[in-house]
Scaffold this motif. Structure first.
Motif, mmCIF file in Angstrom:
data_model
loop_
_atom_site.group_PDB
_atom_site.id
_atom_site.type_symbol
_atom_site.label_atom_id
_atom_site.label_comp_id
_atom_site.label_asym_id
_atom_site.label_seq_id
_atom_site.Cartn_x
_atom_site.Cartn_y
_atom_site.Cartn_z
ATOM 1 N N TYR A 237 0.818 -1.209 0.000
ATOM 2 C CA TYR A 237 0.000 0.000 0.000
ATOM 3 C C TYR A 237 0.855 1.263 0.000
ATOM 4 O O TYR A 237 0.391 2.324 -0.397
ATOM 5 N N ARG A 238 2.099 1.134 0.441
ATOM 6 C CA ARG A 238 2.999 2.279 0.345
ATOM 7 C C ARG A 238 3.365 2.546 -1.113
ATOM 8 O O ARG A 238 3.765 3.644 -1.464
ATOM 9 N N ARG A 239 3.248 1.517 -1.954
ATOM 10 C CA ARG A 239 3.514 1.690 -3.384
ATOM 11 C C ARG A 239 2.284 2.187 -4.135
ATOM 12 O O ARG A 239 2.322 2.344 -5.350
ATOM 13 N N GLY A 240 1.203 2.447 -3.407
ATOM 14 C CA GLY A 240 0.031 3.053 -4.034
ATOM 15 C C GLY A 240 -0.999 2.042 -4.475
ATOM 16 O O GLY A 240 -0.693 0.894 -4.810
ATOM 17 N N HIS A 241 -2.246 2.490 -4.501
ATOM 18 C CA HIS A 241 -3.379 1.647 -4.845
ATOM 19 C C HIS A 241 -4.137 2.321 -5.989
ATOM 20 O O HIS A 241 -4.528 3.488 -5.884
ATOM 21 N N VAL A 242 -4.348 1.606 -7.072
ATOM 22 C CA VAL A 242 -5.044 2.134 -8.255
ATOM 23 C C VAL A 242 -6.408 1.476 -8.375
ATOM 24 O O VAL A 242 -6.526 0.243 -8.278
ATOM 25 N N GLY A 243 -7.432 2.295 -8.600
ATOM 26 C CA GLY A 243 -8.763 1.791 -8.912
ATOM 27 C C GLY A 243 -9.067 2.017 -10.379
ATOM 28 O O GLY A 243 -8.913 3.128 -10.883
ATOM 29 N N VAL A 244 -9.479 0.948 -11.072
ATOM 30 C CA VAL A 244 -9.784 1.031 -12.501
ATOM 31 C C VAL A 244 -11.249 0.669 -12.704
ATOM 32 O O VAL A 244 -11.684 -0.433 -12.324
ATOM 33 N N PHE A 245 -12.023 1.568 -13.281
ATOM 34 C CA PHE A 245 -13.443 1.345 -13.492
ATOM 35 C C PHE A 245 -13.675 0.471 -14.725
ATOM 36 O O PHE A 245 -13.141 0.742 -15.801
ATOM 37 N N SER A 246 -14.493 -0.554 -14.547
ATOM 38 C CA SER A 246 -14.803 -1.483 -15.626
ATOM 39 C C SER A 246 -16.159 -1.180 -16.239
ATOM 40 O O SER A 246 -17.085 -0.724 -15.550
ATOM 41 N N GLY A 247 -16.297 -1.485 -17.520
ATOM 42 C CA GLY A 247 -17.583 -1.416 -18.184
ATOM 43 C C GLY A 247 -18.420 -2.635 -17.882
ATOM 44 O O GLY A 247 -18.084 -3.458 -17.017
ATOM 45 N N LEU A 273 -12.947 -1.873 -10.379
ATOM 46 C CA LEU A 273 -14.248 -1.477 -9.826
ATOM 47 C C LEU A 273 -15.308 -1.810 -10.865
ATOM 48 O O LEU A 273 -15.414 -1.149 -11.897
ATOM 49 N N SER A 274 -16.071 -2.841 -10.597
ATOM 50 C CA SER A 274 -16.933 -3.437 -11.612
ATOM 51 C C SER A 274 -18.404 -3.277 -11.287
ATOM 52 O O SER A 274 -18.810 -3.400 -10.124
ATOM 53 N N PRO A 275 -19.241 -3.038 -12.312
ATOM 54 C CA PRO A 275 -20.677 -3.123 -12.055
ATOM 55 C C PRO A 275 -21.033 -4.547 -11.651
ATOM 56 O O PRO A 275 -20.350 -5.501 -12.030
ATOM 57 N N ALA A 276 -22.096 -4.699 -10.883
ATOM 58 C CA ALA A 276 -22.456 -6.007 -10.342
ATOM 59 C C ALA A 276 -22.646 -7.047 -11.439
ATOM 60 O O ALA A 276 -22.250 -8.211 -11.280
ATOM 61 N N ASN A 277 -23.220 -6.645 -12.560
ATOM 62 C CA ASN A 277 -23.506 -7.618 -13.611
ATOM 63 C C ASN A 277 -22.270 -8.049 -14.394
ATOM 64 O O ASN A 277 -22.349 -8.913 -15.278
ATOM 65 N N ALA A 278 -21.090 -7.439 -14.088
ATOM 66 C CA ALA A 278 -19.849 -7.836 -14.762
ATOM 67 C C ALA A 278 -18.836 -8.421 -13.796
ATOM 68 O O ALA A 278 -17.729 -8.770 -14.203
ATOM 69 N N VAL A 279 -19.190 -8.560 -12.524
ATOM 70 C CA VAL A 279 -18.242 -9.063 -11.540
ATOM 71 C C VAL A 279 -17.758 -10.464 -11.891
ATOM 72 O O VAL A 279 -16.559 -10.762 -11.820
ATOM 73 N N GLN A 280 -18.668 -11.343 -12.271
ATOM 74 C CA GLN A 280 -18.267 -12.715 -12.583
ATOM 75 C C GLN A 280 -17.384 -12.781 -13.822
ATOM 76 O O GLN A 280 -16.446 -13.570 -13.887
#
Length: 509
Positions: A237-247, A273-280
């Motif tokens: 976590y000291r190296r940073g955390h990236v969040g990427v939004f998914s379609g 970071l995924s919408p619920a219908n794309a998590v699987q």
């Protein structure tokens, strides 16, 4: 810093400062420049049967008179063709008076196959299209396929924008002085220059520093000092955390490309970071990348509060519309820089297009104090959607457009293309010169966005992070070469990153 780029006006000021400071006066600099060009001609074309030197009436032509004199003294068969006469009392006139080769009118220019042409007509300061005798000379050189050595810049290429003004010589070699000009790196001028030789004519780094240049050639020397190297006692976590939004379910690949690139570039943790219908769908393809449901801005806020991410990527495969705008504005409005970290949002593709009709709202939020850094990564079409008036201004170069856009948006603008320009709101800009045609493949831009976010997450300042990502992305593509697809790029980054880390360690030890 030797990667500064000087505009034609700045180069003229550098000449003036150098002449004022000494030891070289104007004719001294001209002799040095002509000598450098003559040395290139002699070294590269020792068996040339004849050299044609074309001289304009200004300082570029003055350099040409020096070239003709030195080649003549070296027993080279030289013909000199002049477009007008230098102004009486000028340095060019003095250079012409020292030249033993009798000038002939450019209107009578004729050449033969196998000869060499030295273009000393107009150089970087040209501001209007070539015409008349000069344009005919281009036609002759092109028809005979003559090797051209250009003085400063091929005549017909704008030193300011790289645009072709009517028509231009296509040089085999271009010899420029002190520093490169924008026209050497911006397309299509870059393609007209051939091999570029940067000659030292006595204008030192101190003179250039007085100009306080704000334009640079993008290279490791520009950003290597801030290139992130993990400390011995670091943790993920000291190296940073990236969040990427998914379609959605059918558009998840782009986000995973960005996420993997962020991880490869050094981010300690990456979450899709995924919408619920794309998590699987995403779960089936992810291993080291984490996964979290994010259907609403409340979900995003919960992620920010609980995991304190350092950077986000929004846009690749996400879709255009209100949800995209809400997520982008939410990230920018709720984020704050912590412990000096350069927290940021990389907005690409659909993220940019979503603000086509409401760009001011995005820019207002981005300019708020303590807002995360905003990095926009448009290609030409996306740039025009967000900055229609700037894109349509034919008087502006790509460099000037990127600068104007960055100032308006309060953001880092990565104006993509084979000659990508990276611009910051404070006026700094870098032109990338190592672009690779193999990167013209679907998903390549998604990888670039992930690399930028990975560097932001590790605390790299936004401008330097974007510059580093663009250069590394292109370098990896060049090294991989034919057959490259976007899936190859994250792993292709590894040898480039390794070399940079080794060089960074050498700098600091």
């Amino acid at each position: 810093m030797s990667n500064e780029i000087l505009s034609p006006a700045e180069m003229g000021e550098a000449d003036r400062l150098m002449i004022s400071a000494g030891p070289f006066d104007g004719i001294g600099l001209m002799r040095n420049a002509g000598g450098a060009v003559a040395a290139v001609v002699l070294a590269h074309f020792p068996a040339a049967r004849r050299v044609h030197v074309l001289c304009g009436p200004g300082n570029n032509g003055g350099d040409g008179y020096v070239v003709a004199r030195i080649l003549g003294d070296s027993a080279v068969d030289v013909l000199l063709w002049a477009s007008g006469s230098p102004k009486a009392g000028s340095d060019a006139a003095l250079a012409a008076s020292e030249c033993q080769v009798r000038p002939r009118p450019l209107s009578e220019f004729a050449a033969e196959k196998g000869s060499i042409l030295v273009d000393a007509l107009y150089g970087a300061g040209l501001s209007k299209p070539l015409s008349g005798d000069a344009a005919r000379a281009v036609d002759v050189a092109t028809e005979l396929n003559l090797p051209v050595v250009a003085v400063d810049l091929p005549s017909g290429v704008s030193g300011e924008s790289g645009q072709i003004l009517g028509q231009a010589f296509r040089a085999r070699i271009t010899v420029t002085f002190a520093r490169k000009k924008p026209g050497h790196l911006l397309l299509p001028g870059r393609e007209m220059c051939g091999e570029l030789v940067l000659a030292d004519i006595g204008i030192g780094d101190g003179i250039v520093a007085q100009l306080q240049p704000r334009t640079f050639e993008n290279a490791p020397s520009l950003w290597l000092e801030s290139f992130p190297i993990p400390a011995v006692d670091t943790h993920k976590y000291r190296r940073g955390h990236v969040g990427v939004f998914s379609g959605g379910p059918s558009a998840t690949g782009a986000a995973r490309l960005s996420a993997l690139a962020a991880a490869r570039s050094g981010a300690g943790a990456v979450t899709v970071l995924s919408p619920a219908n794309a998590v699987q769908v995403n779960a089936a393809h992810l291993t080291s990348i984490m996964l979290k449901k994010a259907d609403s801005i409340a979900d995003v806020q919960d992620f920010i509060d609980s995991r304190r991410p350092s950077a986000f990527v929004l846009g690749p495969g996400f879709g255009v519309g209100e949800k995209t705008r809400d997520f982008a504005l939410g990230v920018l409005a709720t984020g704050e820089r912590q412990d000096g970290r350069a927290d940021g949002l990389v907005l690409d593709a659909d993220g940019i297009s979503s603000f086509r009709d409401t760009p001011k709202g995005l820019f207002e939020v981005a300019r708020r104090p303590n807002a995360p850094a905003l990095v926009l990564t448009p290609h030409e079409g996306e740039f025009a959607r967000l900055f229609a008036d700037i894109a349509g201004d034919t008087n502006l170069s790509k460099l000037a457009k990127a600068r104007a856009a960055a100032a308006r948006a309060g953001a880092i603008v990565v104006y993509k293309g084979a000659d990508t320009v990276i611009a910051a709101p404070d006026g700094r800009a870098a032109i990338n010169g190592n672009g690779a045609p193999w990167l013209a493949t679907a998903g390549s831009g998604d990888v670039l966005s992930g690399i930028i976010a990975g560097f932001l997450a590790q605390g790299m300042p936004a401008f330097e992070a974007a510059c580093a990502a663009v250069w590394i992305h292109a370098e990896a593509g060049s090294r991989f070469g034919p057959g490259l697809i976007a899936e190859d790029l994250p792993l292709a980054l590894v040898p480039v990153l390794r070399e940079l880390a080794e060089n960074r360690n050498e700098v600091t030890t």
